[in-house]
Design an enzyme around this catalytic site. Structure first.
Site, short mmCIF file in Angstrom:
data_model
loop_
_atom_site.label_atom_id
_atom_site.label_comp_id
_atom_site.label_asym_id
_atom_site.label_seq_id
_atom_site.Cartn_x
_atom_site.Cartn_y
_atom_site.Cartn_z
N SER A 1 67.86 65.88 66.44
CA SER A 1 69.21 65.42 66.11
C SER A 1 69.87 64.76 67.33
O SER A 1 69.36 63.76 67.81
CB SER A 1 70.01 66.61 65.56
OG SER A 1 71.19 66.17 64.95
N ASP B 1 68.47 63.80 54.09
CA ASP B 1 69.33 64.16 55.23
C ASP B 1 70.74 63.60 54.98
O ASP B 1 70.91 62.38 54.87
CB ASP B 1 68.72 63.56 56.51
CG ASP B 1 69.40 64.06 57.77
OD1 ASP B 1 70.58 64.45 57.69
OD2 ASP B 1 68.76 64.06 58.83
N HIS C 1 68.53 67.84 56.90
CA HIS C 1 68.61 67.72 58.37
C HIS C 1 67.77 68.79 59.06
O HIS C 1 67.43 68.65 60.23
CB HIS C 1 70.09 67.79 58.79
CG HIS C 1 70.35 67.15 60.13
ND1 HIS C 1 70.16 65.79 60.36
CD2 HIS C 1 70.78 67.66 61.30
CE1 HIS C 1 70.47 65.51 61.63
NE2 HIS C 1 70.84 66.64 62.22
C1 MLT Z 1 74.39 65.83 65.45
O1 MLT Z 1 75.09 66.65 64.89
O2 MLT Z 1 73.74 66.14 66.45
C2 MLT Z 1 74.36 64.48 64.88
O3 MLT Z 1 73.82 64.53 63.68
C3 MLT Z 1 73.62 63.51 65.70
C4 MLT Z 1 74.44 63.11 66.86
O4 MLT Z 1 75.64 63.29 66.82
O5 MLT Z 1 73.85 62.57 67.82
#
Ligand code: MLT
Length: 203
Positions: free
Chosen positions: A105, A155, A186
């Site tokens: 992520s 996702d 996710h």
């Molecule tokens: C996260 O929550 O980490 C997002 O999905 C991705 C990001 O903000 O880089």
């Protein structure tokens, strides 16, 4: 050094690989270690904590909203991380070319930013649930770079089109990119961990 991190030496010497572990929003330098160990039990580990806080949650760069990134900060933090890699390689005596980034992520997104902005710093990367972190001013040259992107078909954070766009940006620079879409959201699923192990064996 600017990052809280953990370095765990390789279980066999000389080390064949160093896994650079990069967590998602709200994680820390401990969270990805079990995944790293699972992917390659003998690799050395350099596990980072993002140095940006969002309501107390560590991240690797600032965002303006979910999926909307502060591109100036992405640029700055990706360069900081790339510089840190050299410092860490000297401090812990490893070859920077033996580094394989494993990001989830937000951690995958900062690794993608390093790939796009500082070609050659990372030549191997496994990106779980990555998206396009920014549009670089110039297209990178990424020959000899291999990237595995594992995305979720369902996702809610990363649209499939966005993961495809990231893959094309990397491929445009001649990186060898494998893009997989899992029956997943996710969260990670077993099949992609098995796939990542297979990809690593071929690296
Ligand atoms: C996260 O929550 O980490 C997002 O999905 C991705 C990001 O903000 O880089």
């Amino acid at each position: 050094m600017d990052y809280t991190h953990r370095f765990i030496p390789a279980q066999v010497t000389p080390s064949r690989r160093v896994l650079l572990l990069l967590h998602g929003t709200g994680g820390n330098e401990n969270d990805m270690i079990p995944l790293g160990r699972d992917l390659d039990p003998s690799a050395a580990i350099l596990s980072m904590r993002g140095n940006v806080l969002e309501n107390g949650m560590p991240r690797f760069f600032r965002r303006l909203a979910e999926g909307v990134f502060d591109e100036e900060d992405v640029l700055r933090r990706a360069n900081e991380l790339a510089d840190f890699i050299d410092v860490a390689a000297a401090k812990y005596s490893f070859d920077p070319q033996s580094l394989i980034a494993v990001g989830y992520s937000n951690g995958a997104n900062v690794a993608a930013a390093v790939l796009l902005l500082r070609p050659g710093v990372l030549t191997r990367a496994i990106l779980f649930r990555a998206m396009v972190p920014l549009t670089p001013a110039t297209s990178p040259t990424l020959a000899d770079t291999r990237v595995l992107i594992c995305s979720g078909k369902h996702d809610p954070i990363v649209p499939m089109e966005n993961a495809e766009r990231l893959a094309s940006m990397l491929r445009q620079g001649s990186a060898e990119v494998t893009l997989r879409f899992e029956e997943a959201g996710h969260q990670l699923v077993f099949a992609e961990i098995a796939e990542a192990k297979k990809w690593l064996r071929e690296s």
